[in-house]
Design a protein around this motif. Sequence first.
Motif, PDB file in Angstrom:
ATOM      1  N   VAL A 149       9.064  20.425 -49.349  1.00 12.68           N
ATOM      2  CA  VAL A 149       8.225  19.373 -48.768  1.00 12.68           C
ATOM      3  C   VAL A 149       6.902  19.957 -48.278  1.00 12.68           C
ATOM      4  O   VAL A 149       5.839  19.347 -48.450  1.00 12.68           O
ATOM      5  CB  VAL A 149       8.971  18.647 -47.628  1.00 12.68           C
ATOM      6  N   ARG A 150       6.949  21.146 -47.686  1.00 14.88           N
ATOM      7  CA  ARG A 150       5.711  21.768 -47.212  1.00 14.88           C
ATOM      8  C   ARG A 150       4.754  22.038 -48.373  1.00 14.88           C
ATOM      9  O   ARG A 150       3.560  21.726 -48.297  1.00 14.88           O
ATOM     10  CB  ARG A 150       5.994  23.067 -46.456  1.00 14.88           C
ATOM     11  N   VAL A 151       5.268  22.593 -49.464  1.00 11.17           N
ATOM     12  CA  VAL A 151       4.410  22.869 -50.628  1.00 11.17           C
ATOM     13  C   VAL A 151       3.904  21.558 -51.229  1.00 11.17           C
ATOM     14  O   VAL A 151       2.736  21.460 -51.639  1.00 11.17           O
ATOM     15  CB  VAL A 151       5.163  23.708 -51.685  1.00 11.17           C
ATOM     16  N   LEU A 152       4.757  20.552 -51.276  1.00 10.77           N
ATOM     17  CA  LEU A 152       4.331  19.238 -51.778  1.00 10.77           C
ATOM     18  C   LEU A 152       3.156  18.707 -50.955  1.00 10.77           C
ATOM     19  O   LEU A 152       2.146  18.256 -51.509  1.00 10.77           O
ATOM     20  CB  LEU A 152       5.492  18.248 -51.715  1.00 10.77           C
ATOM     21  N   PHE A 153       3.272  18.770 -49.638  1.00 13.61           N
ATOM     22  CA  PHE A 153       2.198  18.289 -48.773  1.00 13.61           C
ATOM     23  C   PHE A 153       0.923  19.115 -48.978  1.00 13.61           C
ATOM     24  O   PHE A 153      -0.185  18.560 -49.022  1.00 13.61           O
ATOM     25  CB  PHE A 153       2.620  18.350 -47.301  1.00 13.61           C
ATOM     26  N   GLU A 154       1.070  20.429 -49.077  1.00 14.36           N
ATOM     27  CA  GLU A 154      -0.094  21.291 -49.311  1.00 14.36           C
ATOM     28  C   GLU A 154      -0.810  20.891 -50.600  1.00 14.36           C
ATOM     29  O   GLU A 154      -2.043  20.796 -50.642  1.00 14.36           O
ATOM     30  CB  GLU A 154       0.338  22.759 -49.387  1.00 14.36           C
ATOM     31  N   GLN A 155      -0.017  20.655 -51.643  1.00 18.25           N
ATOM     32  CA  GLN A 155      -0.594  20.286 -52.939  1.00 18.25           C
ATOM     33  C   GLN A 155      -1.213  18.889 -52.904  1.00 18.25           C
ATOM     34  O   GLN A 155      -2.264  18.648 -53.516  1.00 18.25           O
ATOM     35  CB  GLN A 155       0.481  20.361 -54.029  1.00 18.25           C
ATOM     36  N   MET A 156      -0.572  17.968 -52.177  1.00 18.28           N
ATOM     37  CA  MET A 156      -1.130  16.614 -52.057  1.00 18.28           C
ATOM     38  C   MET A 156      -2.481  16.638 -51.357  1.00 18.28           C
ATOM     39  O   MET A 156      -3.414  15.938 -51.755  1.00 18.28           O
ATOM     40  CB  MET A 156      -0.160  15.706 -51.292  1.00 18.28           C
ATOM     41  N   LEU A 157      -2.596  17.461 -50.323  1.00 22.86           N
ATOM     42  CA  LEU A 157      -3.855  17.543 -49.579  1.00 22.86           C
ATOM     43  C   LEU A 157      -4.944  18.237 -50.393  1.00 22.86           C
ATOM     44  O   LEU A 157      -6.135  17.993 -50.170  1.00 22.86           O
ATOM     45  CB  LEU A 157      -3.640  18.288 -48.257  1.00 22.86           C
ATOM     46  N   ALA A 158      -4.534  19.085 -51.317  1.00 20.77           N
ATOM     47  CA  ALA A 158      -5.503  19.855 -52.096  1.00 20.77           C
ATOM     48  C   ALA A 158      -5.874  19.180 -53.415  1.00 20.77           C
ATOM     49  O   ALA A 158      -6.794  19.630 -54.106  1.00 20.77           O
ATOM     50  CB  ALA A 158      -4.950  21.250 -52.390  1.00 20.77           C
ATOM     51  N   THR A 159      -5.176  18.100 -53.754  1.00 20.70           N
ATOM     52  CA  THR A 159      -5.346  17.464 -55.066  1.00 20.70           C
ATOM     53  C   THR A 159      -6.026  16.113 -54.926  1.00 20.70           C
ATOM     54  O   THR A 159      -5.607  15.267 -54.138  1.00 20.70           O
ATOM     55  CB  THR A 159      -3.981  17.269 -55.759  1.00 20.70           C
ATOM     56  N   GLU A 160      -7.068  15.907 -55.701  1.00 20.82           N
ATOM     57  CA  GLU A 160      -7.755  14.612 -55.719  1.00 20.82           C
ATOM     58  C   GLU A 160      -6.971  13.619 -56.587  1.00 20.82           C
ATOM     59  O   GLU A 160      -6.183  14.010 -57.433  1.00 20.82           O
ATOM     60  CB  GLU A 160      -9.170  14.777 -56.296  1.00 20.82           C
ATOM     61  N   ARG A 188      -2.500  12.206 -43.761  1.00 16.90           N
ATOM     62  CA  ARG A 188      -3.105  13.548 -43.801  1.00 16.90           C
ATOM     63  C   ARG A 188      -2.849  14.299 -42.491  1.00 16.90           C
ATOM     64  O   ARG A 188      -2.477  15.474 -42.494  1.00 16.90           O
ATOM     65  CB  ARG A 188      -4.608  13.436 -44.077  1.00 16.90           C
ATOM     66  N   VAL A 189      -3.010  13.611 -41.374  1.00 17.75           N
ATOM     67  CA  VAL A 189      -2.800  14.234 -40.058  1.00 17.75           C
ATOM     68  C   VAL A 189      -1.355  14.700 -39.909  1.00 17.75           C
ATOM     69  O   VAL A 189      -1.090  15.833 -39.478  1.00 17.75           O
ATOM     70  CB  VAL A 189      -3.153  13.241 -38.929  1.00 17.75           C
ATOM     71  N   GLU A 190      -0.412  13.824 -40.277  1.00 18.21           N
ATOM     72  CA  GLU A 190       1.000  14.167 -40.105  1.00 18.21           C
ATOM     73  C   GLU A 190       1.435  15.257 -41.083  1.00 18.21           C
ATOM     74  O   GLU A 190       2.237  16.137 -40.735  1.00 18.21           O
ATOM     75  CB  GLU A 190       1.881  12.919 -40.283  1.00 18.21           C
ATOM     76  N   MET A 191       0.914  15.215 -42.310  1.00 22.18           N
ATOM     77  CA  MET A 191       1.259  16.254 -43.286  1.00 22.18           C
ATOM     78  C   MET A 191       0.730  17.613 -42.840  1.00 22.18           C
ATOM     79  O   MET A 191       1.432  18.624 -42.948  1.00 22.18           O
ATOM     80  CB  MET A 191       0.728  15.889 -44.674  1.00 22.18           C
ATOM     81  N   GLN A 192      -0.500  17.636 -42.318  1.00 17.05           N
ATOM     82  CA  GLN A 192      -1.058  18.905 -41.833  1.00 17.05           C
ATOM     83  C   GLN A 192      -0.229  19.451 -40.672  1.00 17.05           C
ATOM     84  O   GLN A 192      -0.011  20.659 -40.568  1.00 17.05           O
ATOM     85  CB  GLN A 192      -2.514  18.697 -41.403  1.00 17.05           C
ATOM     86  N   SER A 193       0.238  18.548 -39.820  1.00 15.61           N
ATOM     87  CA  SER A 193       1.074  18.970 -38.697  1.00 15.61           C
ATOM     88  C   SER A 193       2.381  19.578 -39.189  1.00 15.61           C
ATOM     89  O   SER A 193       2.807  20.639 -38.725  1.00 15.61           O
ATOM     90  CB  SER A 193       1.363  17.774 -37.782  1.00 15.61           C
ATOM     91  N   TYR A 194       3.028  18.927 -40.170  1.00 17.22           N
ATOM     92  CA  TYR A 194       4.289  19.449 -40.700  1.00 17.22           C
ATOM     93  C   TYR A 194       4.083  20.813 -41.367  1.00 17.22           C
ATOM     94  O   TYR A 194       4.899  21.725 -41.195  1.00 17.22           O
ATOM     95  CB  TYR A 194       4.912  18.462 -41.702  1.00 17.22           C
ATOM     96  N   ILE A 195       3.010  20.950 -42.123  1.00 19.00           N
ATOM     97  CA  ILE A 195       2.719  22.229 -42.780  1.00 19.00           C
ATOM     98  C   ILE A 195       2.625  23.343 -41.731  1.00 19.00           C
ATOM     99  O   ILE A 195       3.203  24.421 -41.888  1.00 19.00           O
ATOM    100  CB  ILE A 195       1.408  22.140 -43.588  1.00 19.00           C
ATOM    101  N   ALA A 196       1.921  23.050 -40.630  1.00 18.04           N
ATOM    102  CA  ALA A 196       1.698  24.061 -39.595  1.00 18.04           C
ATOM    103  C   ALA A 196       2.961  24.405 -38.824  1.00 18.04           C
ATOM    104  O   ALA A 196       3.160  25.560 -38.427  1.00 18.04           O
ATOM    105  CB  ALA A 196       0.619  23.569 -38.625  1.00 18.04           C
ATOM    106  N   THR A 197       3.830  23.416 -38.608  1.00 21.19           N
ATOM    107  CA  THR A 197       5.008  23.657 -37.769  1.00 21.19           C
ATOM    108  C   THR A 197       6.228  24.122 -38.561  1.00 21.19           C
ATOM    109  O   THR A 197       7.076  24.832 -38.021  1.00 21.19           O
ATOM    110  CB  THR A 197       5.384  22.393 -36.975  1.00 21.19           C
TER     111      THR A 197
END
Length: 205
Positions: free
Chosen positions: A111-122, A175-184
Motif C-alpha cells: 500500500v505504501r508503494v502504491l501511494f508513492e506511485q499514485m502521488l508520483a504519476t499523472e 493526497r494529504v492522507e496518503m502522504q501521512s501513511y507513507i511517512a508513518t
Amino acid sequence: MADLDDGKPLRNISEAFKELAATVETQTADVEVAPFSRACSLLSPLFGCLGIAFKFAELDYVAKVNDLAEASKSIGTLQALLDRDIEANTVRKAGSHSRNLLRVKRGLDMVRVLFEQMLATEGNSLRDPASKAYTQVFAPHHGWTIRKAVAAGMYAIPTKAQMLKKLNEDEASARVEMQSYIATSAPLSLYIDSLFLSRELGIDW
C-alpha cells in the motif's frame, strides 16, 4: 486509539498509523499486537477497491490480520509474539503468527508503494502504480500462476477517480492522507524488519 470516522477510510488509516509510528519513534515501548492488528484491518478496503487483480491479496491479508487480532487476546506485543513462536519452534510453520506478521507487513509495504506511485504519476490510471507496487513487494514471493493472474487482472483495475470515490475522498484530501501513511508506515515496517533480523530469522521467506 482515537475515535475514528468510519466514512473516511484514508483518514482512519492515517490516524491509526500515526499512533503506531509514535510508539516506534519513542523507542521506549514495544508495539502492541492489538492496536497494530486494528490499524492493519483498516487497510482491507483498499485491497477491495483495486478489483480482481488484488482479490487474492485481500483474502490473504484479511485472514492474516484476523489471526493477529485473535493472537492479541493472549499476546501483548509483537516482540512477545515472535519470541513465543521461536520458543515453540513454529516461526516458519504455515499459519504461525510470525509468518502471518511478515505477510501482513508486506501488505502494508504494498500500500505504501502504491501511494508513492499514485502521488508520483499523472493521470487517472492506476494500472502503472498498482503494477509497480505488486512487482516490487509481492511478485518476488509469488509463483508464475499468481503473477500471471494478477497481470491479467490489471486490465480491469479501477481508475484513480473510481477508487477515490469508493474511499469518499477527493484528490486533495487523499493526497494529504496518503502522504501521512507513507511517512508513518515506513518506520513501522523497518521496526518489524528489525524484530526478525535481530533474531536472525530473515525477512525473505
